[in-house]
Scaffold this motif. Structure first.
Motif, PDB file in Angstrom:
ATOM      1  N   ALA A  10      66.954  76.095  42.609  1.00 50.07           N
ATOM      2  CA  ALA A  10      68.079  74.924  43.038  1.00 50.07           C
ATOM      3  C   ALA A  10      68.010  73.726  44.113  1.00 50.07           C
ATOM      4  CB  ALA A  10      69.321  75.928  43.250  1.00 50.07           C
ATOM      5  N   MET A  11      66.272  74.524  44.466  1.00 52.14           N
ATOM      6  CA  MET A  11      65.871  73.489  45.418  1.00 52.14           C
ATOM      7  C   MET A  11      65.260  72.831  44.883  1.00 52.14           C
ATOM      8  SD  MET A  11      62.910  74.110  48.578  1.00 52.14           S
ATOM      9  CE  MET A  11      61.998  74.523  47.221  1.00 52.14           C
ATOM     10  N   LEU A  12      64.645  72.618  43.755  1.00 53.66           N
ATOM     11  CA  LEU A  12      63.901  71.651  42.799  1.00 53.66           C
ATOM     12  C   LEU A  12      65.206  70.434  42.374  1.00 53.66           C
ATOM     13  CD1 LEU A  12      61.429  73.382  41.338  1.00 53.66           C
ATOM     14  CD2 LEU A  12      61.309  71.816  43.044  1.00 53.66           C
ATOM     15  N   ALA A  13      66.098  70.966  42.602  1.00 54.37           N
ATOM     16  CA  ALA A  13      67.555  70.579  41.581  1.00 54.37           C
ATOM     17  C   ALA A  13      68.248  69.685  42.931  1.00 54.37           C
ATOM     18  CB  ALA A  13      68.418  71.053  40.695  1.00 54.37           C
ATOM     19  N   GLY A  14      67.912  70.461  44.227  1.00 57.20           N
ATOM     20  CA  GLY A  14      68.429  69.066  45.116  1.00 57.20           C
ATOM     21  C   GLY A  14      67.462  68.147  45.377  1.00 57.20           C
ATOM     22  N   ILE A  56      70.961  66.252  29.963  1.00 54.39           N
ATOM     23  CA  ILE A  56      70.728  67.763  29.593  1.00 54.39           C
ATOM     24  C   ILE A  56      69.048  67.154  30.748  1.00 54.39           C
ATOM     25  CG2 ILE A  56      68.824  67.308  27.925  1.00 54.39           C
ATOM     26  CD1 ILE A  56      71.487  66.256  25.866  1.00 54.39           C
ATOM     27  N   ARG A  57      68.884  66.739  31.007  1.00 60.18           N
ATOM     28  CA  ARG A  57      67.727  66.427  32.157  1.00 60.18           C
ATOM     29  C   ARG A  57      67.147  67.628  33.266  1.00 60.18           C
ATOM     30  NH1 ARG A  57      67.458  60.592  35.180  1.00 60.18           N
ATOM     31  NH2 ARG A  57      68.569  60.415  33.680  1.00 60.18           N
ATOM     32  N   TRP A  58      68.759  67.109  33.597  1.00 63.77           N
ATOM     33  CA  TRP A  58      69.476  68.713  33.851  1.00 63.77           C
ATOM     34  C   TRP A  58      68.811  70.373  33.832  1.00 63.77           C
ATOM     35  CZ3 TRP A  58      69.774  67.701  39.704  1.00 63.77           C
ATOM     36  CH2 TRP A  58      69.958  66.672  39.898  1.00 63.77           C
ATOM     37  N   LYS A 116      59.833  62.676  38.827  1.00 62.91           N
ATOM     38  CA  LYS A 116      58.609  62.721  37.453  1.00 62.91           C
ATOM     39  C   LYS A 116      57.959  64.087  38.261  1.00 62.91           C
ATOM     40  CE  LYS A 116      58.481  58.503  35.015  1.00 62.91           C
ATOM     41  NZ  LYS A 116      58.246  57.190  35.079  1.00 62.91           N
ATOM     42  N   GLN A 117      57.726  63.475  39.564  1.00 62.76           N
ATOM     43  CA  GLN A 117      56.691  65.003  39.664  1.00 62.76           C
ATOM     44  C   GLN A 117      57.891  65.984  40.216  1.00 62.76           C
ATOM     45  OE1 GLN A 117      55.036  63.148  43.274  1.00 62.76           O
ATOM     46  NE2 GLN A 117      54.353  61.563  42.402  1.00 62.76           N
ATOM     47  N   ILE A 118      58.976  65.960  40.475  1.00 62.19           N
ATOM     48  CA  ILE A 118      60.227  67.019  40.805  1.00 62.19           C
ATOM     49  C   ILE A 118      60.278  68.030  39.233  1.00 62.19           C
ATOM     50  CG2 ILE A 118      62.379  67.556  41.607  1.00 62.19           C
ATOM     51  CD1 ILE A 118      62.270  65.500  43.577  1.00 62.19           C
ATOM     52  N   MET A 119      59.952  67.309  38.601  1.00 63.09           N
ATOM     53  CA  MET A 119      60.534  68.097  37.143  1.00 63.09           C
ATOM     54  C   MET A 119      59.298  68.609  37.116  1.00 63.09           C
ATOM     55  SD  MET A 119      63.251  64.955  35.353  1.00 63.09           S
ATOM     56  CE  MET A 119      63.239  66.180  33.759  1.00 63.09           C
ATOM     57  N   ASN A 120      57.977  68.121  36.894  1.00 58.04           N
ATOM     58  CA  ASN A 120      56.439  68.605  36.535  1.00 58.04           C
ATOM     59  C   ASN A 120      56.664  70.446  37.537  1.00 58.04           C
ATOM     60  OD1 ASN A 120      56.105  66.605  34.914  1.00 58.04           O
ATOM     61  ND2 ASN A 120      54.752  64.780  36.084  1.00 58.04           N
ATOM     62  N   PHE A 121      56.545  69.972  38.330  1.00 60.49           N
ATOM     63  CA  PHE A 121      56.734  70.666  38.853  1.00 60.49           C
ATOM     64  C   PHE A 121      57.980  72.313  38.677  1.00 60.49           C
ATOM     65  CE2 PHE A 121      57.906  73.945  43.117  1.00 60.49           C
ATOM     66  CZ  PHE A 121      55.887  73.714  43.725  1.00 60.49           C
ATOM     67  N   ALA A 122      59.288  71.907  38.475  1.00 59.57           N
ATOM     68  CA  ALA A 122      59.592  72.882  37.504  1.00 59.57           C
ATOM     69  C   ALA A 122      58.968  73.487  36.833  1.00 59.57           C
ATOM     70  CB  ALA A 122      61.242  72.356  37.468  1.00 59.57           C
ATOM     71  N   PHE A 123      58.108  72.636  35.088  1.00 54.92           N
ATOM     72  CA  PHE A 123      57.530  73.162  34.268  1.00 54.92           C
ATOM     73  C   PHE A 123      56.226  74.261  34.856  1.00 54.92           C
ATOM     74  CE2 PHE A 123      59.446  69.454  32.494  1.00 54.92           C
ATOM     75  CZ  PHE A 123      60.064  70.127  31.231  1.00 54.92           C
ATOM     76  N   MET A 124      56.332  74.151  35.830  1.00 46.05           N
ATOM     77  CA  MET A 124      54.617  74.341  37.249  1.00 46.05           C
ATOM     78  C   MET A 124      55.817  75.143  36.890  1.00 46.05           C
ATOM     79  SD  MET A 124      52.595  72.022  38.383  1.00 46.05           S
ATOM     80  CE  MET A 124      51.497  73.068  39.620  1.00 46.05           C
ATOM     81  N   VAL A 125      56.323  75.962  37.780  1.00 42.41           N
ATOM     82  CA  VAL A 125      57.431  77.249  38.476  1.00 42.41           C
ATOM     83  C   VAL A 125      57.911  77.991  37.484  1.00 42.41           C
ATOM     84  CG1 VAL A 125      59.405  78.368  39.698  1.00 42.41           C
ATOM     85  CG2 VAL A 125      58.096  76.414  39.981  1.00 42.41           C
ATOM     86  N   SER A 126      57.972  77.222  35.882  1.00 43.67           N
ATOM     87  CA  SER A 126      58.632  77.715  34.901  1.00 43.67           C
ATOM     88  C   SER A 126      57.068  78.733  34.190  1.00 43.67           C
ATOM     89  CB  SER A 126      59.238  77.381  34.168  1.00 43.67           C
ATOM     90  OG  SER A 126      60.142  76.381  34.421  1.00 43.67           O
ATOM     91  N   ALA A 127      56.211  78.013  34.305  1.00 43.88           N
ATOM     92  CA  ALA A 127      55.324  78.569  33.249  1.00 43.88           C
ATOM     93  C   ALA A 127      54.799  79.998  34.677  1.00 43.88           C
ATOM     94  CB  ALA A 127      54.076  77.457  33.201  1.00 43.88           C
ATOM     95  N   ALA A 128      54.536  79.849  35.778  1.00 44.96           N
ATOM     96  CA  ALA A 128      54.593  80.641  37.074  1.00 44.96           C
ATOM     97  C   ALA A 128      55.388  82.047  36.459  1.00 44.96           C
ATOM     98  CB  ALA A 128      54.462  80.318  38.073  1.00 44.96           C
ATOM     99  N   MET A 129      56.469  81.605  36.371  1.00 45.44           N
ATOM    100  CA  MET A 129      57.988  82.950  36.353  1.00 45.44           C
ATOM    101  C   MET A 129      57.058  83.648  35.083  1.00 45.44           C
ATOM    102  SD  MET A 129      61.909  82.793  36.128  1.00 45.44           S
ATOM    103  CE  MET A 129      61.807  81.289  34.373  1.00 45.44           C
ATOM    104  N   ILE A 130      56.738  83.040  33.936  1.00 44.33           N
ATOM    105  CA  ILE A 130      56.543  83.126  32.292  1.00 44.33           C
ATOM    106  C   ILE A 130      55.564  83.946  32.567  1.00 44.33           C
ATOM    107  CG2 ILE A 130      56.002  83.235  30.001  1.00 44.33           C
ATOM    108  CD1 ILE A 130      57.746  80.659  30.441  1.00 44.33           C
ATOM    109  N   ALA A 131      54.829  83.616  33.364  1.00 44.21           N
ATOM    110  CA  ALA A 131      53.247  84.524  33.565  1.00 44.21           C
ATOM    111  C   ALA A 131      53.585  85.912  34.670  1.00 44.21           C
ATOM    112  CB  ALA A 131      51.794  83.743  34.943  1.00 44.21           C
ATOM    113  N   LEU A 132      54.242  86.012  35.525  1.00 47.46           N
ATOM    114  CA  LEU A 132      54.498  86.466  35.863  1.00 47.46           C
ATOM    115  C   LEU A 132      55.097  87.869  35.500  1.00 47.46           C
ATOM    116  CD1 LEU A 132      55.061  88.593  38.975  1.00 47.46           C
ATOM    117  CD2 LEU A 132      57.538  87.402  39.008  1.00 47.46           C
TER     118      LEU A 132
END
Length: 234
Positions: free
Chosen positions: A96-100, A156-158, A53-69
């Motif tokens: 990909a690293m987060l998926a790993g 779908i979670r991937w 769950k923490q890894i998925m939350n971090f993926a959402f945070m990175v996505s938000a950072a990408m959009i902000a960039l």
């Protein structure tokens, strides 16, 4: 979650007949040790699920950072904007690293479930002369009405890792990026490798179909061959 049964409503647990050569007290002690190990392993599985769950939350945070960039780059056509824009091509390997990392936790969960199902469960079942902890057996044997749909939902979670990786490449071109130089080609190659890795990792491990019930190596035999019996004091 199971509810606690009031003390007044609990029926006394039947005491299994002790096998030849083992008194009932020793049998009860062995059973308690097996149950305690099971509870510890279940807690460890829960910790790995929390990590997922923490890894998925971090993926959402990175996505938000990408959009902000990307947001200020819609109106920036300067050379400096091109440098910042090229950073988008390196988000894909990060996902990909987060998926790993997510898949690593899945594999750890499956190893613990396999030990419980194929070793610990059999030992306890032999003590009470009945089959116990059959959840993995149920998941692997149930062929009607669930597996294809559940398997699709499991994948779908991937998309949490794959879609943002592909979206970073799309953003790069949408914001005016091009393939005019070696830097952009290199970044695109890195993105392609990251996406391919994320898709490959998606199929390496899954929990939906359960852990197979196998006739694995007897751990008691393996343990005796690896561990020496303690020497007696003279």
């Amino acid at each position: 979650m199971s509810q606690e049964i009031p003390q007044s409503r609990r029926s006394p647990a039947p005491v299994p007949a002790a096998p030849a050569g083992r008194p009932a007290a020793e049998l009860e002690l062995i059973g308690s040790a097996l149950i305690a190990e099971y509870e510890v392993l279940r807690e460890e599985i829960g910790r790995y699920q929390d990590h997922q769950k923490q890894i998925m939350n971090f993926a959402f945070m990175v996505s938000a950072a990408m959009i902000a960039l990307a947001q200020p780059l819609f109106s920036d056509t300067s050379p400096k904007g091109d440098d910042v824009r090229s950073i988008l091509l390196y988000f894909s390997p990060l996902f990909a690293m987060l998926a790993g990392l997510y898949s690593d936790r899945t594999i750890r969960i499956l190893r613990l479930a396999g030990y419980i199902n194929n070793h610990l469960r059999r030992k306890l079942s032999s003590l009470v002369s009945m089959h116990l902890w059959q959840w993995e057996v149920y998941k692997t044997s149930r062929v009607r009405g669930g597996h294809p749909f559940a398997y699709a939902l499991d994948k779908i979670r991937w998309l949490v890792f794959i879609l943002p990786g592909a979206g970073s490449v799309g953003l790069y071109f949408w914001l005016g990026g091009n393939l005019s130089g070696a830097r952009s080609w290199f970044g695109l190659g890195v993105s392609a490798l990251g996406l391919a890795a994320a898709v490959l990792i998606m199929f390496l491990a899954e929990e939906t179909k359960g852990v197979a019930t196998l006739d694995e190596t007897d751990l008691d035999t393996l343990d005796h061959s690896l561990v020496r019996a303690p020497s007696r004091a003279e």
